[in-house]
Design a protein around this motif. Structure first.
Motif, mmCIF file in Angstrom:
data_model
loop_
_atom_site.group_PDB
_atom_site.id
_atom_site.type_symbol
_atom_site.label_atom_id
_atom_site.label_comp_id
_atom_site.label_asym_id
_atom_site.label_seq_id
_atom_site.Cartn_x
_atom_site.Cartn_y
_atom_site.Cartn_z
ATOM 1 N N GLN A 2 -0.371 42.173 45.490
ATOM 2 C CA GLN A 2 0.559 42.061 46.394
ATOM 3 C C GLN A 2 1.528 40.834 45.956
ATOM 4 O OE1 GLN A 2 -1.146 41.856 50.065
ATOM 5 N NE2 GLN A 2 -1.524 43.834 49.965
ATOM 6 N N ILE A 3 2.721 41.190 46.231
ATOM 7 C CA ILE A 3 3.945 40.028 46.085
ATOM 8 C C ILE A 3 3.293 38.808 46.817
ATOM 9 C CG2 ILE A 3 6.215 39.335 46.431
ATOM 10 C CD1 ILE A 3 6.934 42.055 46.004
ATOM 11 N N THR A 4 2.721 38.857 47.813
ATOM 12 C CA THR A 4 2.223 37.451 48.472
ATOM 13 C C THR A 4 1.367 36.651 47.802
ATOM 14 O OG1 THR A 4 0.784 38.724 49.707
ATOM 15 C CG2 THR A 4 2.820 38.371 50.792
ATOM 16 N N GLN A 5 0.625 37.184 46.756
ATOM 17 C CA GLN A 5 -0.429 36.719 46.002
ATOM 18 C C GLN A 5 0.368 36.011 44.835
ATOM 19 O OE1 GLN A 5 -3.034 39.829 45.188
ATOM 20 N NE2 GLN A 5 -4.203 39.462 46.689
ATOM 21 N N LEU A 6 1.363 36.174 44.579
ATOM 22 C CA LEU A 6 2.100 35.803 43.266
ATOM 23 C C LEU A 6 2.160 34.010 43.253
ATOM 24 C CD1 LEU A 6 4.783 38.304 42.514
ATOM 25 C CD2 LEU A 6 2.583 37.878 41.408
ATOM 26 N N PRO A 7 2.692 33.448 44.258
ATOM 27 C CA PRO A 7 2.598 31.980 44.224
ATOM 28 C C PRO A 7 1.160 31.536 43.946
ATOM 29 C CG PRO A 7 3.755 32.558 46.033
ATOM 30 C CD PRO A 7 3.192 33.988 45.842
ATOM 31 N N GLN A 8 0.158 31.996 44.407
ATOM 32 C CA GLN A 8 -1.263 31.340 43.875
ATOM 33 C C GLN A 8 -1.636 31.636 42.630
ATOM 34 O OE1 GLN A 8 -3.423 33.840 46.940
ATOM 35 N NE2 GLN A 8 -2.796 32.488 48.378
ATOM 36 N N ALA A 9 -1.144 32.623 41.921
ATOM 37 C CA ALA A 9 -1.502 32.920 40.774
ATOM 38 C C ALA A 9 -0.729 32.002 39.821
ATOM 39 C CB ALA A 9 -1.111 34.391 40.293
ATOM 40 N N SER A 10 0.439 31.829 40.186
ATOM 41 C CA SER A 10 1.512 31.125 39.490
ATOM 42 C C SER A 10 0.872 29.487 39.483
ATOM 43 C CB SER A 10 2.929 30.899 40.161
ATOM 44 O OG SER A 10 3.700 30.086 39.272
ATOM 45 N N THR A 11 0.480 29.103 40.765
ATOM 46 C CA THR A 11 -0.325 27.648 40.854
ATOM 47 C C THR A 11 -1.432 27.694 40.012
ATOM 48 O OG1 THR A 11 0.749 27.656 43.117
ATOM 49 C CG2 THR A 11 -1.369 26.121 42.553
ATOM 50 N N HIS A 12 -2.293 28.669 39.854
ATOM 51 C CA HIS A 12 -3.653 28.535 39.016
ATOM 52 C C HIS A 12 -2.969 28.735 37.603
ATOM 53 C CE1 HIS A 12 -7.412 29.363 37.847
ATOM 54 N NE2 HIS A 12 -7.283 30.466 37.212
ATOM 55 N N HIS A 13 -2.100 29.492 37.192
ATOM 56 C CA HIS A 13 -1.605 29.126 35.786
ATOM 57 C C HIS A 13 -1.087 28.160 35.517
ATOM 58 C CE1 HIS A 13 -1.256 33.945 35.395
ATOM 59 N NE2 HIS A 13 -2.659 33.790 35.663
ATOM 60 N N GLY A 14 -0.568 27.447 36.357
ATOM 61 C CA GLY A 14 0.104 25.815 36.188
ATOM 62 C C GLY A 14 -1.042 24.900 35.900
ATOM 63 N N GLU A 15 -2.022 25.040 36.876
ATOM 64 C CA GLU A 15 -3.492 24.131 36.468
ATOM 65 C C GLU A 15 -4.095 24.356 35.233
ATOM 66 O OE1 GLU A 15 -5.744 25.184 40.082
ATOM 67 O OE2 GLU A 15 -4.408 24.315 41.404
ATOM 68 N N ILE A 16 -3.978 25.624 34.852
ATOM 69 C CA ILE A 16 -4.646 25.788 33.466
ATOM 70 C C ILE A 16 -3.886 25.100 32.334
ATOM 71 C CG2 ILE A 16 -5.237 27.634 31.795
ATOM 72 C CD1 ILE A 16 -5.898 29.560 34.296
ATOM 73 N N LEU A 17 -2.335 25.511 32.260
ATOM 74 C CA LEU A 17 -1.590 24.752 31.427
ATOM 75 C C LEU A 17 -1.785 23.467 31.514
ATOM 76 C CD1 LEU A 17 0.610 25.260 29.109
ATOM 77 C CD2 LEU A 17 2.070 25.498 31.415
ATOM 78 N N HIS A 18 -1.731 22.865 32.793
ATOM 79 C CA HIS A 18 -1.956 21.241 32.529
ATOM 80 C C HIS A 18 -3.335 20.899 31.925
ATOM 81 C CE1 HIS A 18 -1.685 17.161 34.476
ATOM 82 N NE2 HIS A 18 -2.793 17.362 34.826
ATOM 83 N N GLN A 19 -4.274 21.402 32.470
ATOM 84 C CA GLN A 19 -5.634 21.277 31.813
ATOM 85 C C GLN A 19 -5.659 21.498 29.960
ATOM 86 O OE1 GLN A 19 -8.473 23.606 33.708
ATOM 87 N NE2 GLN A 19 -8.676 22.490 35.378
ATOM 88 N N ALA A 20 -4.942 22.461 29.657
ATOM 89 C CA ALA A 20 -4.642 22.661 28.309
ATOM 90 C C ALA A 20 -3.989 21.556 27.750
ATOM 91 C CB ALA A 20 -4.269 23.932 28.032
ATOM 92 N N THR A 21 -2.785 21.198 28.400
ATOM 93 C CA THR A 21 -2.065 20.259 27.695
ATOM 94 C C THR A 21 -2.587 18.728 27.876
ATOM 95 O OG1 THR A 21 -0.037 20.948 28.739
ATOM 96 C CG2 THR A 21 0.065 18.569 28.471
ATOM 97 N N GLN A 22 -3.720 18.643 28.740
ATOM 98 C CA GLN A 22 -4.429 17.310 28.462
ATOM 99 C C GLN A 22 -5.351 17.410 27.402
ATOM 100 O OE1 GLN A 22 -6.218 17.232 32.539
ATOM 101 N NE2 GLN A 22 -4.872 15.667 33.193
ATOM 102 N N LEU A 23 -6.075 18.410 27.208
ATOM 103 C CA LEU A 23 -7.136 18.748 26.008
ATOM 104 C C LEU A 23 -6.209 18.419 24.667
ATOM 105 C CD1 LEU A 23 -9.023 21.705 27.348
ATOM 106 C CD2 LEU A 23 -9.877 19.416 27.139
ATOM 107 N N ALA A 24 -5.160 18.996 24.665
ATOM 108 C CA ALA A 24 -4.078 19.157 23.439
ATOM 109 C C ALA A 24 -4.020 17.451 23.180
ATOM 110 C CB ALA A 24 -3.042 19.929 23.526
ATOM 111 N N ASP A 25 -3.323 16.778 24.249
ATOM 112 C CA ASP A 25 -2.938 15.366 24.065
ATOM 113 C C ASP A 25 -4.269 14.607 23.633
ATOM 114 O OD1 ASP A 25 -0.501 15.852 24.634
ATOM 115 O OD2 ASP A 25 -0.682 15.455 26.655
ATOM 116 N N ALA A 26 -5.344 15.016 24.161
ATOM 117 C CA ALA A 26 -6.488 14.315 23.631
ATOM 118 C C ALA A 26 -7.197 14.657 22.424
ATOM 119 C CB ALA A 26 -7.730 14.147 24.829
ATOM 120 N N GLY A 27 -6.631 15.475 21.420
ATOM 121 C CA GLY A 27 -7.160 16.055 20.409
ATOM 122 C C GLY A 27 -8.357 17.004 20.313
#
Length: 65
Positions: A2-27
């Motif tokens: 449902q459209i009401t669930q999209l912000p939650q999914a977007s937030t979750h994907h943002g968290e995953i991207l943030h974690q991936a960025t931290q891992l990449a920065d740490a090599g």
């Protein structure tokens, strides 16, 4: 979904991207890329490698002119 669930999914994907960025920065994050070189002229070979399961990791096709 449902459209009401999209912000939650977007937030979750943002968290995953943030974690991936931290891992990449740490090599600690290394992409796995097939060592073969493909161009637009050999894109069919790249496709066949994926279809046949002979690719290692992701396939990159150089589209530079």
């Amino acid at each position: 979904m449902q459209i009401t669930q999209l912000p939650q999914a977007s937030t979750h994907h943002g968290e995953i991207l943030h974690q991936a960025t931290q891992l990449a920065d740490a090599g600690q994050l290394r992409p796995i890329v097939d060592p073969r070189y493909f161009t637009l002229d050999t894109a069919l070979d790249a496709h066949n490698a994926v279809e046949q399961g002979t690719s290692v990791g992701k396939i990159v096709i150089d589209i530079a002119i």
